[in-house]
Design an enzyme around this catalytic site. Structure first.
Site, PDB file in Angstrom:
ATOM      1  CB  SER A  57       4.253  -1.745  12.474  1.00 32.67           C
ATOM      2  OG  SER A  57       3.912  -0.395  12.709  1.00 32.67           O
ATOM      3  CG  HIS A  72      -6.188   2.342   4.764  1.00 32.22           C
ATOM      4  ND1 HIS A  72      -5.783   3.308   5.660  1.00 32.22           N
ATOM      5  CD2 HIS A  72      -5.180   1.430   4.711  1.00 32.22           C
ATOM      6  CE1 HIS A  72      -4.576   2.992   6.115  1.00 32.22           C
ATOM      7  NE2 HIS A  72      -4.188   1.854   5.561  1.00 32.22           N
ATOM      8  N   GLY A 131       2.018   2.321  11.064  1.00 28.11           N
ATOM      9  CA  GLY A 131       3.115   3.289  11.019  1.00 28.11           C
ATOM     10  C   GLY A 131       3.754   3.594  12.366  1.00 28.11           C
ATOM     11  CG  ASN A 157      -1.718   1.240   1.398  1.00 31.18           C
ATOM     12  OD1 ASN A 157      -1.820   2.025   0.460  1.00 31.18           O
ATOM     13  ND2 ASN A 157      -2.299   1.431   2.580  1.00 31.18           N
ATOM     14  CD  GLU A 159      -4.043  -1.968   7.183  1.00 32.63           C
ATOM     15  OE1 GLU A 159      -2.888  -2.168   6.809  1.00 32.63           O
ATOM     16  OE2 GLU A 159      -4.695  -0.972   6.849  1.00 32.63           O
ATOM     17  CE  LYS A 193      -0.342   3.581   4.582  1.00 37.48           C
ATOM     18  NZ  LYS A 193      -0.342   3.751   6.021  1.00 37.48           N
ATOM     19  CD  GLU A 216      -3.179   5.961   6.381  1.00 37.91           C
ATOM     20  OE1 GLU A 216      -3.037   5.934   5.139  1.00 37.91           O
ATOM     21  OE2 GLU A 216      -2.319   5.485   7.155  1.00 37.91           O
TER      22      GLU A 216
HETATM   23  P1  PGA Z   1       2.360   0.405   7.756  1.00 36.11           P
HETATM   24  O1  PGA Z   1       0.959   0.729   7.010  1.00 36.11           O
HETATM   25  O2  PGA Z   1       2.866  -0.900   7.216  1.00 36.11           O
HETATM   26  O3  PGA Z   1       3.235   1.575   7.380  1.00 36.11           O
HETATM   27  O4  PGA Z   1       2.074   0.348   9.208  1.00 36.11           O
HETATM   28  C1  PGA Z   1       0.027  -0.283   6.753  1.00 36.11           C
HETATM   29  C2  PGA Z   1      -1.212   0.299   6.124  1.00 36.11           C
HETATM   30  O5  PGA Z   1      -1.635   1.394   6.501  1.00 36.11           O
HETATM   31  O6  PGA Z   1      -1.824  -0.329   5.233  1.00 36.11           O
END
Ligand code: PGA
Length: 247
Positions: free
Chosen positions: A204, A90, A166, A5, A160, A7, A92
């Site tokens: 993460s 997601h 993150g 992903n 998630e 982003k 976000e």
């Molecule tokens: P990350 O993000 O691996 O940077 O924690 C995962 C995601 O948001 O899909």
């Protein structure tokens, strides 16, 4: 399945370098079960540079309808462009763009009716975790998004936890495994046709912790943000996935 992903990251020049590095590690037929979700603007470039491989190229979001919806990409446009899967819901998108379960459900329906595999993202906040309400919260997210929908067997749920994205913090592999088992049960009993979905974990994931996750029976893959931006760290996770899951 392992999904990158990206982003709002990537660029036309750096994407070419990422592709070059990855294809020095894997041959074109070694991308089975691997997907990448670049930004909308890079979708066609990524599709083109990987056209001889079996990598799946998807999107990070699609809209449920077309027409007078400035700034949107409809599911039928995405399908026409060769998009095979889309992340939906997601955290976000839920928080920064105010997407709610009802909207996400319309997107899932649009994806399915256009032959796009939905990757439904769900996950609890830290407050919810501390209040020990994770299971109730996830169940509600799943039922609100999926009840009454005829699912295809390719539907994927991405678990998630918001507090893990993150941050470098993750639940233990055993805890994730048990949540995934719960998610499979809820989806099986709430969808219209009793499909048991694949459930992947995101938050993460790195080459350092991936082995522990993939060793669990109900962790069917990973959704990877930060660690997918560097081709070699993404490749390391893919190698661990293949080794542990014997794929
Ligand atoms: P990350 O993000 O691996 O940077 O924690 C995962 C995601 O948001 O899909």
């Amino acid at each position: 399945m392992i999904i990158a992903n990206w982003k709002a990251n990537g660029g036309f020049t750096s994407n070419i370098a990422w592709h070059k590095e990855l294809t020095q590690i894997f041959s074109n037929d070694e991308f089975l079960d691997i997907g990448i979700a670049p930004s909308h603007i890079h979708f066609t470039q990524i599709q083109k540079i990987f056209e001889d491989s079996n990598l799946e190229v998807g999107l990070q979001d699609i809209d449920f309808s077309g027409g007078a919806r400035t700034g949107s990409i409809s599911a039928s446009m995405a399908s026409d462009a060769g998009c095979t899967f889309s992340l939906l819901g997601h955290s976000e998108r839920r928080h920064l763009f105010n997407e709610d379960d009802a909207l996400i459900k319309t997107k899932i329906k649009a994806a399915l009716s256009n032959g796009i595999k939905p990757i439904l993202c769900i996950g609890e906040s830290e407050e919810c975790l501390k209040a020990r309400k994770t299971r109730d919260f996830l169940k509600n997210q799943l039922i609100s998004a999926l009840s009454g929908i005829e699912l295809i067997d390719k539907v994927v749920i991405a678990y998630e936890p918001i507090w893990a994205i993150g941050t470098g913090n993750t639940p233990t592999p055993k805890d994730i495994n048990s949540i995934h088992e719960f998610i499979k049960d809820v989806v099986q009993s709430s969808s219209a046709n009793n499909i048991e979905p694949k459930v992947i974990y995101g938050g993460s994931v790195s080459h350092e912790n991936a082995e522990g996750f993939f060793g669990e029976i109900n962790i069917d893959g990973a959704l990877i943000g930060g660690a997918s931006l560097k081709a070699n760290s993404f490749a390391d996770i893919v190698k661990i996935y293949r080794k542990v899951k014997r794929k």
